[in-house]
Enzyme design. Sequence first.
Site, PDB file in Angstrom:
ATOM      1  N   VAL A 211      -9.283  -8.883  18.855  1.00  0.00           N
ATOM      2  CA  VAL A 211      -9.947  -9.954  18.129  1.00  0.00           C
ATOM      3  C   VAL A 211      -9.333 -11.282  18.541  1.00  0.00           C
ATOM      4  CG1 VAL A 211     -10.527 -10.888  15.866  1.00  0.00           C
ATOM      5  CG2 VAL A 211     -10.446  -8.420  16.211  1.00  0.00           C
TER       6      VAL A 211
ATOM      7  N   VAL B 244       0.832  -1.208   0.000  1.00  0.00           N
ATOM      8  CA  VAL B 244       0.000   0.000   0.000  1.00  0.00           C
ATOM      9  C   VAL B 244       0.864   1.253   0.000  1.00  0.00           C
ATOM     10  CG1 VAL B 244      -1.998  -1.100   1.075  1.00  0.00           C
ATOM     11  CG2 VAL B 244      -0.198  -0.108   2.536  1.00  0.00           C
TER      12      VAL B 244
ATOM     13  N   LYS C 291      -7.425   1.123  20.119  1.00  0.00           N
ATOM     14  CA  LYS C 291      -6.171   1.751  20.528  1.00  0.00           C
ATOM     15  C   LYS C 291      -5.997   3.129  19.905  1.00  0.00           C
ATOM     16  CE  LYS C 291      -3.848  -2.601  21.489  1.00  0.00           C
ATOM     17  NZ  LYS C 291      -5.099  -3.367  21.442  1.00  0.00           N
TER      18      LYS C 291
ATOM     19  N   THR D 237       0.838  -9.091  31.718  1.00  0.00           N
ATOM     20  CA  THR D 237       1.530  -7.850  32.073  1.00  0.00           C
ATOM     21  C   THR D 237       1.125  -7.308  33.435  1.00  0.00           C
ATOM     22  OG1 THR D 237      -0.122  -6.585  30.840  1.00  0.00           O
ATOM     23  CG2 THR D 237       1.893  -7.191  29.671  1.00  0.00           C
TER      24      THR D 237
END
Length: 633
Positions: free
Chosen positions: A477, A371, A438, A501
């Site tokens: 997902v 792209v 995000k 985490t």
Amino acid sequence: MIQKAVQTIRYMIKALVLRKVAFLLLDLLSVYAALRFALYVRFEGLAPARHVIRAQEYMPVFLMLAIGVFFMLQFYKHLWQYASTSQYVLVLLGTLFQTGLIVVLMNVQPPRLPWSVYFLYWLFASIFMTATRLVYRQLYRYRKTDQTVFKAPLIRSIFRSGLIQDDHHIKKILVYGAGRAGYLLVRDLLENPRDKIPVIFIDDNPELRNQKILGLKVFGGRDKLQEAVEVFHIDIIIIAIPSAEQTTISQIIDMATETGCVVKILPQINELIDGKVTFSQVREIDISDLLGREEIRVDLQDIGSYLNQQTILVTGGGGSIGSELCRQIARFNPRKIVVFDIYENNAYQLENEIRLTHGDKVCFQVLIGSVRDVERLQAVFELEKPNIVFHAAAHKHVPLMEESPGEAVKNNVIGTYNVARQAGLSGVRNMILISTDKAVNPTNVMGATKRLAEMIIQNMSRQFPHTLYAAVRFGNVLGSNGSVIPLFQNQIRFQQKVTVTHPDITRYFMTIPEAVRLVIQAGTLAKGGEIFVLDMGKPVKILDLAINLIRLNGFEPDVDIKIEFTGLRPGEKMYEELYLNREQLIKTRHEKIFVLSPITDEQHLLAEIDQLKSIIRTQDSKLDSIINQVVLT
């Protein structure tokens, strides 16, 4: 070791021969008794001497024909402990055939017996032979379900002799759900030979408790689950309530995994073909079963008309989202699907999959390119003339993009600009960007570049009003490339420690098919420049996902596999957001899809761009001019 194996083989051969001989002797006894009973019933206990003598003369013929017919029909090769209806029908047909041969012979060499005697003989022979097999089957089943009955020395010695099979490898099944699905599942398990046997039901309906279905007791509700597992030595729990809500399924799975048993599930009712239920449809528990909410459904008819006979370009079509887009688009009769991807291996595998699944019904083309390459994009758009573009090509790995922010800008920002601008110049009807949660108040490079990509879509909508641009924003997902789930699964597979985490970190989750349905549906809702958001329910704790995955794989967290907390990574948030407070949520005609109004305040826009540039922190001197070109103009 070898000696033990030889002894086991000898035992199995001996047991097999003993069972065949025992069944043959019982069948011959049934033939003898059936003829005697037939004469007794026909003449009410006063059979004429000539008929009795004739029957005795022909008794060897009855027995020999029985042996020949029964061996020809392979009566003694069946596993009668698993016998189905068709096998019992075979018994009826076998005795009928044998009776027919006897009638022919006795008519060739008269005198024959009265016709009613033949009919009664067939009836009694069928009943006796079926009864012996049913008794054997029930003894076998009770041996697996009720150990206390078999403590008697006589019964225990019968099992030890090998007359009744005692397979120690048989798995005992608890079926959770005594409704229609559970009934059909148990019936299939009882009728078809497998190394698994159902022994007990659990059901939350108090009216069913202590009732029996197909001979199996409904032991109680979920409060009795652990007790049932211990009492009946359960190996496998199958959840057979396909119509239950996802929250209920999630709760039951949590309880079932805590028992230490293997847990399996029937698909949801809409996934069952014609409502039929068989053991072959039972599947492993998937992590998506633990989300605790229903999957989002879309208007398939709306989607069908929107994609029908259209040429559709999917950038990044070999990735997890892009490939699922292609699979679902292929169902709606497109004119052509064009995959544009820089990584040829995944695209090649997808092409083979589509051709195997749909054959020549779907025209599918794979074109390799980036792209970032404007000339290559121009050539592809001129050659294929797509009507709809789904832009899924992007760098998505948060930690990697922190290390290579310039590459994130090139791919996620400039790449999106190239595709969006070419879509407008080529007169594409719809262009949909795959975005992420995000992008909301980002703290990492990946999120910042995706937020810029959203701004590009909104800007292009103003420049090319004939093309309906939209972005679709959703959370993590399950199972996608870069998702935490594959990482956990690999760590569990190699029995390493599972790394989380932070104990309180949460994320929104959805399945890949669910995400793709939302993306496609957005194309039907777009009017130009929207950002669509999915109502994803409550966020899920990553620690809970890790614990459930460990248990689903048959291990105990912090006993078999340790969970280690590693600390938040650079740019990582504790909690994700789907929208900012200043963005106004507007309802759409789909109850689970919302649209965000674009931010039109120039001061807010400039302030946000400054913040995004500080997050990206690239040393590329062209970044300012790039952002001015792709966002502000």
